[in-house]
Enzyme design. Structure first.
Site, short mmCIF file in Angstrom:
data_model
loop_
_atom_site.label_atom_id
_atom_site.label_comp_id
_atom_site.label_asym_id
_atom_site.label_seq_id
_atom_site.Cartn_x
_atom_site.Cartn_y
_atom_site.Cartn_z
CB SER A 50 -0.91 0.00 1.23
OG SER A 50 -0.13 0.25 2.39
CG ASP A 151 -22.03 -3.18 1.29
OD1 ASP A 151 -21.06 -3.96 1.41
OD2 ASP A 151 -22.15 -2.35 0.38
CB THR A 183 -16.25 1.25 3.40
OG1 THR A 183 -15.49 2.31 3.99
CG2 THR A 183 -17.55 1.05 4.15
NE ARG A 216 -6.53 2.09 2.70
CZ ARG A 216 -6.18 0.84 2.92
NH1 ARG A 216 -6.49 0.26 4.06
NH2 ARG A 216 -5.53 0.14 2.01
CG ASP A 236 -5.11 -1.53 12.13
OD1 ASP A 236 -5.27 -1.95 10.96
OD2 ASP A 236 -4.03 -1.60 12.75
CD GLU A 241 -2.36 4.41 8.20
OE1 GLU A 241 -1.62 3.78 7.43
OE2 GLU A 241 -3.43 3.97 8.59
CG HIS A 258 -2.80 0.33 7.94
ND1 HIS A 258 -3.14 1.34 7.07
CD2 HIS A 258 -3.32 -0.80 7.39
CE1 HIS A 258 -3.81 0.85 6.05
NE2 HIS A 258 -3.93 -0.46 6.22
N GLY A 261 -4.40 -6.46 8.85
CA GLY A 261 -4.29 -7.45 7.77
C GLY A 261 -2.92 -8.07 7.67
N1 LIG Z 1 -6.45 -2.51 8.34
C1 LIG Z 1 -5.97 -3.30 7.42
O1 LIG Z 1 -4.86 -3.83 7.55
C2 LIG Z 1 -6.78 -3.60 6.21
C3 LIG Z 1 -7.72 -2.70 5.74
N2 LIG Z 1 -8.46 -3.01 4.64
C4 LIG Z 1 -9.45 -2.04 4.18
O2 LIG Z 1 -10.74 -2.63 4.28
C5 LIG Z 1 -11.46 -2.37 3.09
C6 LIG Z 1 -12.45 -3.47 2.82
O3 LIG Z 1 -11.75 -4.64 2.48
P1 LIG Z 1 -12.54 -5.81 1.74
O4 LIG Z 1 -13.71 -6.20 2.56
O5 LIG Z 1 -11.56 -6.83 1.36
O6 LIG Z 1 -13.05 -5.05 0.44
P2 LIG Z 1 -14.35 -5.39 -0.42
O7 LIG Z 1 -14.25 -4.56 -1.63
O8 LIG Z 1 -14.49 -6.87 -0.53
O9 LIG Z 1 -15.57 -4.89 0.50
C7 LIG Z 1 -15.82 -3.53 0.70
C8 LIG Z 1 -17.33 -3.41 0.90
O10 LIG Z 1 -17.63 -2.06 1.26
C9 LIG Z 1 -18.82 -1.71 0.61
N3 LIG Z 1 -18.93 -0.24 0.58
C10 LIG Z 1 -18.27 0.62 -0.23
N4 LIG Z 1 -18.66 1.87 0.04
C11 LIG Z 1 -19.58 1.81 1.04
C12 LIG Z 1 -20.34 2.75 1.76
N5 LIG Z 1 -20.27 4.05 1.47
N6 LIG Z 1 -21.18 2.32 2.73
C13 LIG Z 1 -21.27 1.00 3.04
N7 LIG Z 1 -20.57 0.03 2.37
C14 LIG Z 1 -19.75 0.45 1.40
C15 LIG Z 1 -18.73 -2.35 -0.75
O11 LIG Z 1 -20.01 -2.49 -1.35
C16 LIG Z 1 -18.13 -3.70 -0.39
O12 LIG Z 1 -19.11 -4.68 -0.15
C17 LIG Z 1 -10.38 -2.27 1.99
O13 LIG Z 1 -10.80 -1.48 0.91
C18 LIG Z 1 -9.23 -1.62 2.74
O14 LIG Z 1 -9.33 -0.23 2.62
C19 LIG Z 1 -8.38 -4.21 3.99
C20 LIG Z 1 -7.43 -5.13 4.42
C21 LIG Z 1 -6.51 -4.85 5.49
O1 LIG Z 2 -4.81 -4.58 2.20
C1 LIG Z 2 -4.98 -3.39 2.59
O2 LIG Z 2 -5.71 -2.56 2.04
C2 LIG Z 2 -4.27 -2.96 3.78
O3 LIG Z 2 -4.65 -2.00 4.43
C3 LIG Z 2 -3.00 -3.67 4.13
O4 LIG Z 2 -2.97 -3.98 5.49
C4 LIG Z 2 -1.86 -2.75 3.76
O5 LIG Z 2 -0.69 -3.37 4.17
P1 LIG Z 2 0.71 -2.62 3.90
O6 LIG Z 2 0.85 -2.53 2.43
O7 LIG Z 2 0.56 -1.26 4.50
O8 LIG Z 2 1.74 -3.46 4.55
#
Ligand SMILES: NC(=O)C1=CN([C@@H]2O[C@H](COP(=O)(O)OP(=O)(O)OC[C@H]3O[C@@H](n4cnc5c(N)ncnc54)[C@H](O)[C@@H]3O)[C@@H](O)[C@H]2O)C=CC1
Ligand SMILES: O=C(O)C(=O)[C@H](O)COP(=O)(O)O
Length: 385
Positions: A50, A151, A183, A216, A236, A241, A258, A261
């Site tokens: 990222s 959603d 989201t 995010r 997180d 950041e 963060h 994941g």
């Molecule tokens: N903290 C971390 O380490 C991580 C953070 N993330 C974040 O989590 C987010 C979600 O990940 P996934 O579930 O894999 O993505 P995804 O794309 O599978 O799911 C996102 C969901 O959010 C919904 N959405 C979008 N805008 C919305 C709104 N305004 N209101 C309600 N729902 C809405 C979408 O329809 C979708 O179902 C990622 O885009 C990323 O930013 C993901 C992985 C790791």
């Molecule tokens: O998959 C995402 O989106 C995330 O937020 C990941 O946790 C980002 O991981 P890094 O790239 O920051 O190690």
């Protein structure tokens, strides 16, 4: 056998980069933030996480024809630029969903034991029910937690595939005892997520509610969040950041950099998904010898104390990955120290494995055994049970 004609630039936070990709070409690993127009100029493929902004500034003068992102968020990728310049793009969607969901479940037990409530007595509002949100929902449901889902995009997109029973509008979802957002960070479209939980929405939050952001920074309005009394905040993901907002940081019950994941399994899944796509793109047979380098499964977890089920759950989940450790790793009264420790801790993040990699000695508590199995643990019967 390395293909001498191809050069692959890879973020050095991508685990097993050399082992996985070196038979495809010459691998050059760099810190994500050090990947720039100069370093990618002569590369054929670029594999990022990222921290690298992938856009015209980076690639306009390069010969890169493949970009792979081993993470899920897309806010660091200018997809329009890649498409209009015929650069093949692949993102490892879902690779770390289980890792984030397990972070949330672990946090729920930490909250329940700290603030002395039964998880089953609380409602959980899940905003964004995609790969992560769906897993959070399924796990929480197995644990007996009542969930409210929100959603609107998903409902718009696939109305006939969504069981609308638990879906509610945002205002209703924000009445849940515990609210967690999952989201992406979007600023356009019918349902932009930036400032989704705005100052106006936060004004609805009651002091006994709990807010979690492992999605995010910016989905929840940070300036308003600072002044929103809650029972607890678990954060997180932050705006700006690693230079996170000090006032918000000071409100956090748990403040992590963060890493939700960041299980090893998630990172490896992201690498493998991008690797497989690059093999397809370069029409090269997939090799998986690199998997032999993965660490062995963790040792058997033994639960010796006869604690109440919820207490035992918290103790057991913390044996796999204790989020408090990640909070303490960056915690300081001096915010500049927090900022300085933030990225360094992420880049040297301790290895932990997801629940399904763990074996647990079966306990004398059938309820505990059932809950642990529902989360993916393997229970091992010993002679005493
Ligand atoms: N903290 C971390 O380490 C991580 C953070 N993330 C974040 O989590 C987010 C979600 O990940 P996934 O579930 O894999 O993505 P995804 O794309 O599978 O799911 C996102 C969901 O959010 C919904 N959405 C979008 N805008 C919305 C709104 N305004 N209101 C309600 N729902 C809405 C979408 O329809 C979708 O179902 C990622 O885009 C990323 O930013 C993901 C992985 C790791
Ligand atoms: O998959 C995402 O989106 C995330 O937020 C990941 O946790 C980002 O991981 P890094 O790239 O920051 O190690």
């Amino acid at each position: 056998m390395t293909n001498p004609t191809k050069t692959i630039i890879i973020d050095d936070a991508v685990p097993y980069a050399e082992a996985i990709f070196s038979h495809l070409g010459k691998v050059i690993t760099l810190p994500g933030k050090a990947i720039d127009a100069e370093t990618v100029k002569n590369a054929d493929a670029l594999i990022v996480r990222s921290r690298t902004q992938v856009n015209a500034e980076l690639l306009a003068n390069s010969q890169v024809s493949f970009v792979g992102s081993t993470v899920v968020g897309l806010d660091h990728i200018d997809q329009e630029f890649l498409k209009s310049n015929n650069i093949h793009f692949y993102s490892a969607q879902g690779c770390n969903a289980n890792s984030v969901a397990e972070y949330i479940i672990t946090a729920l037990y930490e909250l329940a034991e700290t603030f002395d409530f039964k998880l089953q007595d609380k409602t959980l509002g899940i905003i964004g029910v995609g790969n992560v949100g769906e897993k959070v929902y399924n796990k929480a449901k197995q644990l007996g937690v009542t969930c409210l889902l929100n959603d609107p995009l998903k409902i718009d997109k696939q109305p006939d595939q969504v069981n609308l029973d638990n879906y509610v509008d945002l205002d209703t979802c924000l009445t849940a005892d515990i609210i967690t957002v999952h989201t992406p960070l979007t600023r356009s479209g019918k349902h932009p997520s930036y400032d989704l939980i705005s100052a106006e929405k936060l004004a609805q939050i009651k002091p006994q509610q709990i807010l979690i952001n492992a999605a995010r920074g910016g989905v929840i309005n940070e300036q308003a969040w600072i002044n929103t009394p809650t029972l607890a905040n678990i954060i997180d993901c932050w705006e700006n950041e690693p230079n996170i907002n000090e006032a918000l940081y000071r409100t956090a019950f748990l403040a992590t950099p963060h890493i939700a994941g960041h299980s090893l399994d998630a990172k490896v899944a992201g690498s493998a998904m991008v690797y497989n796509e690059l093999c397809r793109f370069w029409n090269t047979p997939i090799q998986d010898k690199w998997r032999n380098q993965l660490p062995p499964q963790p040792d058997l977890i033994e639960i010796t104390e006869q604690a109440p089920t919820q207490t035992a759950m918290r103790q057991t989940l913390n044996k796999t990955h204790d989020i408090k450790t990640d909070d303490l790793a960056i915690r300081s009264k001096d915010i500049s120290k927090v900022h300085n420790k933030y990225e360094n801790y992420r880049r040297n993040f301790p290895i932990y494995r997801e629940f399904s990699q763990h074996k647990i000695q079966i306990t004398s508590n059938p309820e505990l055994n059932k809950l642990l199995e529902s989360l993916g643990f393997t229970l091992i019967a010993t002679q005493s049970y």
